[in-house]
Design a protein around this motif. Structure first.
Motif, short mmCIF file in Angstrom:
data_model
loop_
_atom_site.label_atom_id
_atom_site.label_comp_id
_atom_site.label_asym_id
_atom_site.label_seq_id
_atom_site.Cartn_x
_atom_site.Cartn_y
_atom_site.Cartn_z
N LYS A 1 22.71 46.77 62.97
CA LYS A 1 23.81 46.04 62.20
C LYS A 1 24.09 44.93 62.95
O LYS A 1 25.07 44.50 63.76
N THR A 2 23.20 43.79 62.61
CA THR A 2 23.37 42.54 63.21
C THR A 2 22.38 41.56 62.32
O THR A 2 21.33 41.89 61.60
N THR A 3 23.03 40.39 62.17
CA THR A 3 22.21 39.32 61.26
C THR A 3 21.34 38.51 62.37
O THR A 3 20.85 37.48 62.09
N ALA A 4 21.39 38.78 63.72
CA ALA A 4 20.61 38.14 64.71
C ALA A 4 19.06 37.96 64.49
O ALA A 4 18.49 38.89 63.92
N SER A 5 18.46 36.95 64.70
CA SER A 5 17.05 36.66 64.68
C SER A 5 16.63 36.99 66.27
O SER A 5 17.19 36.65 67.23
N VAL A 6 15.29 37.64 66.28
CA VAL A 6 14.73 37.76 67.41
C VAL A 6 13.59 36.81 67.49
O VAL A 6 12.87 36.96 66.89
N VAL A 7 13.62 36.09 68.51
CA VAL A 7 12.59 35.21 68.93
C VAL A 7 11.69 35.56 69.88
O VAL A 7 12.38 35.72 71.14
N GLN B 1 18.29 47.18 71.50
CA GLN B 1 19.65 47.53 72.37
C GLN B 1 20.27 46.05 72.56
O GLN B 1 21.69 45.80 72.27
N ALA B 2 19.52 45.12 72.69
CA ALA B 2 19.95 43.46 72.97
C ALA B 2 20.56 43.24 71.69
O ALA B 2 21.66 42.35 71.68
N ALA B 3 19.66 43.33 70.61
CA ALA B 3 20.36 42.88 69.36
C ALA B 3 21.46 43.65 68.81
O ALA B 3 22.11 42.83 68.06
N GLU B 4 21.58 44.66 69.05
CA GLU B 4 22.86 45.59 68.69
C GLU B 4 24.12 44.97 69.52
O GLU B 4 25.03 44.73 68.86
N ALA B 5 23.81 44.44 70.77
CA ALA B 5 25.01 43.82 71.56
C ALA B 5 25.15 42.46 70.88
O ALA B 5 26.37 42.03 71.16
N ALA B 6 24.24 41.72 70.23
CA ALA B 6 24.37 40.52 69.94
C ALA B 6 25.35 40.57 68.52
O ALA B 6 25.75 39.38 68.30
#
Length: 230
Positions: free
Chosen positions: A5-11, A225-230
Motif C-alpha cells: 500500500k504505497t505509491t512509492a517508486s523503487v529505483v 518492507q522498506a516500501a511499506e515503511a515509505a
C-alpha cells in the motif's frame, strides 16, 4: 504478500561489474506487488558521475522513492540528497561514511581466499576475470547465470573507489541492510559493521555476493518492507 500500500517508486542501482539487467529477477516481483520499479544505469566512471546519473534517473519518477543498491552502489544511493527519497535498502553493499572512500571500507577486512586479485588496465578500469564470477561473485548461481553475468559485465574506474564520500543520507533516513554471509567479494564482517554503524534494520542470510540473481525472493522481501515503511 498482497500488493504494498504505497505509491512509492523503487529505483534499483547496480554495482560494479554489472548493469541494470542484474535486477531482472527482482523487477517483475516488485511490479506484481503493484510497485513501480526502475533500474538506474550508472556509468561506473567516478563516484560523482554515478551520483549524477542516479539523480537523472530520479527525474523520471514521481512521488516518494525507495532507493536500492547492490555492492558499490551503496555509496551512490547514500549520496543522494533528493527529498523524495524516503528509505534506503542496501544489498551486500559498501556504505562509506563522510570522508571515507569505497576502497577503504572494501579493504577493511581480509579478503576471502577465493576473492579475485583486482588491478586496473591501461585505461584505469578494473575488470573482473571471467572465472571470478563462478568462484566469488555469484558462486551460488548456475554456470549459465555466471557466464551471462561475466559476458555483460561493465568495468569500474579507480576513481569510483578513491573519491571521498559526502555526508550519507542514511544518517537521517531509515535503512535496511541484507547481509550476505557467504559473500566472497565483500567480507560479511564488513557488511555487518557497516549495517550496524548506520543503524539499519539488518537481515542476515547464507547467500552469496549477488542475491539479486541467486536469492531474489529475499531481496524482494527486504525491499517490500522498506516500501511499506515509505
Amino acid at each position: 504478500m498482497p500488493a504494498v500500500k504505497t505509491t512509492a517508486s523503487v529505483v534499483l542501482v547496480h554495482g560494479a561489474w554489472a548493469d541494470g539487467s542484474s535486477w531482472a529477477k527482482v523487477i517483475a516481483p516488485l511490479q506484481s506487488h503493484g510497485l513501480k520499479a526502475l533500474a538506474a544505469p550508472i556509468p561506473l566512471t567516478s563516484l560523482s558521475d554515478d551520483i549524477a546519473a542516479l539523480e537523472r534517473a530520479l527525474e523520471r519518477t514521481d512521488g516518494p522513492v525507495v532507493l536500492v543498491a547492490h555492492a558499490y552502489a551503496g555509496a551512490v544511493i547514500a549520496a543522494s540528497s533528493n527529498e523524495r527519497v524516503r528509505s534506503l535498502v542496501f544489498i551486500a553493499a559498501l556504505t562509506p561514511d563522510e570522508g571515507e572512500t569505497v576502497g577503504e571500507v572494501f579493504y577493511r577486512e581480509k579478503p576471502h581466499p577465493k576473492a579475485p586479485q583486482l588491478a586496473p588496465d591501461a585505461h584505469g578500469l578494473v575488470w573482473l576475470p571471467d572465472e571470478a564470477f563462478g568462484a566469488a561473485f555469484c558462486q551460488q548461481a548456475s554456470p549459465e547465470q555466471a557466464a551471462l553475468l561475466a559476458a555483460v559485465q561493465r568495468p569500474i574506474a579507480l576513481a569510483c573507489i578513491q573519491e571521498k564520500a559526502v555526508r550519507p543520507s542514511w544518517k537521517a533516513k531509515p535503512s535496511w541492510y541484507l547481509v550476505a554471509r557467504e559473500d566472497r567479494m565483500i567480507n560479511p564482517a564488513t557488511q555487518l559493521f557497516l549495517a550496524q554503524r548506520m543503524g539499519a534494520q539488518v537481515r542476515s542470510e547464507a547467500i552469496d555476493h549477488t542475491p539479486l540473481v541467486t536469492a531474489p525472493d529475499l531481496v524482494v522481501d527486504v525491499i517490500l518492507q522498506a516500501a511499506e515503511a515509505a
